[in-house]
Design a protein around this motif. Structure first.
Motif, PDB file in Angstrom:
ATOM      1  N   THR A   1       0.842  -1.191   0.000  1.00  0.00           N
ATOM      2  CA  THR A   1       0.000   0.000   0.000  1.00  0.00           C
ATOM      3  C   THR A   1       0.879   1.243   0.000  1.00  0.00           C
ATOM      4  N   ARG A   2       0.601   2.129  -0.924  1.00  0.00           N
ATOM      5  CA  ARG A   2       1.367   3.380  -1.030  1.00  0.00           C
ATOM      6  C   ARG A   2       1.062   4.253   0.184  1.00  0.00           C
TER       7      ARG A   2
ATOM      8  N   GLN B   1       0.333   7.523   2.406  1.00  0.00           N
ATOM      9  CA  GLN B   1      -0.375   8.760   2.086  1.00  0.00           C
ATOM     10  C   GLN B   1       0.531   9.947   2.380  1.00  0.00           C
ATOM     11  N   ARG B   2       0.653  10.822   1.410  1.00  0.00           N
ATOM     12  CA  ARG B   2       1.485  12.019   1.591  1.00  0.00           C
ATOM     13  C   ARG B   2       0.792  12.952   2.570  1.00  0.00           C
TER      14      ARG B   2
ATOM     15  N   MET C   1       8.081   6.112   1.579  1.00  0.00           N
ATOM     16  CA  MET C   1       8.026   5.950   0.120  1.00  0.00           C
ATOM     17  C   MET C   1       9.176   5.083  -0.370  1.00  0.00           C
TER      18      MET C   1
ATOM     19  N   TYR D   1       8.222   1.601   0.360  1.00  0.00           N
ATOM     20  CA  TYR D   1       7.143   1.222  -0.561  1.00  0.00           C
ATOM     21  C   TYR D   1       7.704   0.867  -1.938  1.00  0.00           C
ATOM     22  N   ARG D   2       8.635   1.667  -2.440  1.00  0.00           N
ATOM     23  CA  ARG D   2       9.223   1.391  -3.760  1.00  0.00           C
ATOM     24  C   ARG D   2       9.961   0.051  -3.762  1.00  0.00           C
TER      25      ARG D   2
ATOM     26  N   LEU E   1       7.320  -2.683  -3.602  1.00  0.00           N
ATOM     27  CA  LEU E   1       6.613  -2.772  -4.876  1.00  0.00           C
ATOM     28  C   LEU E   1       7.479  -3.470  -5.925  1.00  0.00           C
TER      29      LEU E   1
ATOM     30  N   GLU F   1      -2.553  -2.209  -9.221  1.00  0.00           N
ATOM     31  CA  GLU F   1      -3.847  -1.563  -8.973  1.00  0.00           C
ATOM     32  C   GLU F   1      -4.976  -2.518  -9.132  1.00  0.00           C
TER      33      GLU F   1
END
Length: 70
Positions: A23-24, A26-27, A50, A53-54, A57, A70
């Motif tokens: 899950t990305r 939230q900024r 982030m 997350y990268r 991912l 997605e």
């Protein structure tokens, strides 16, 4: 005995439902920063999240080639 030339490329891989994409994070909103030079700043924490997350991912995409997160 399993023939290695006939084994499925996904054999032994987790099913998509058992391995959801990460899950990305939230900024934070610009207003969430107090502007006082906190160490770490909320945006520093976001940048670190982030980065994780990268990495997660990229690992997920290796396990699920051709799939969209997605």
């Amino acid at each position: 005995m399993t023939d290695p030339l006939r084994s499925s490329p996904t054999e032994g891989a987790a099913a998509p439902s058992d391995d959801p994409p990460p899950t990305r994070p939230q900024r934070p909103d610009d207003e969430d920063c107090c502007g006082q030079g906190c160490v770490p700043c909320i945006f520093d924490l976001y940048d670190e999240a982030m980065g994780r997350y990268r990495e997660e991912l990229a690992a997920w995409k290796e396990r699920h080639p051709g799939e969209s997160p997605e």
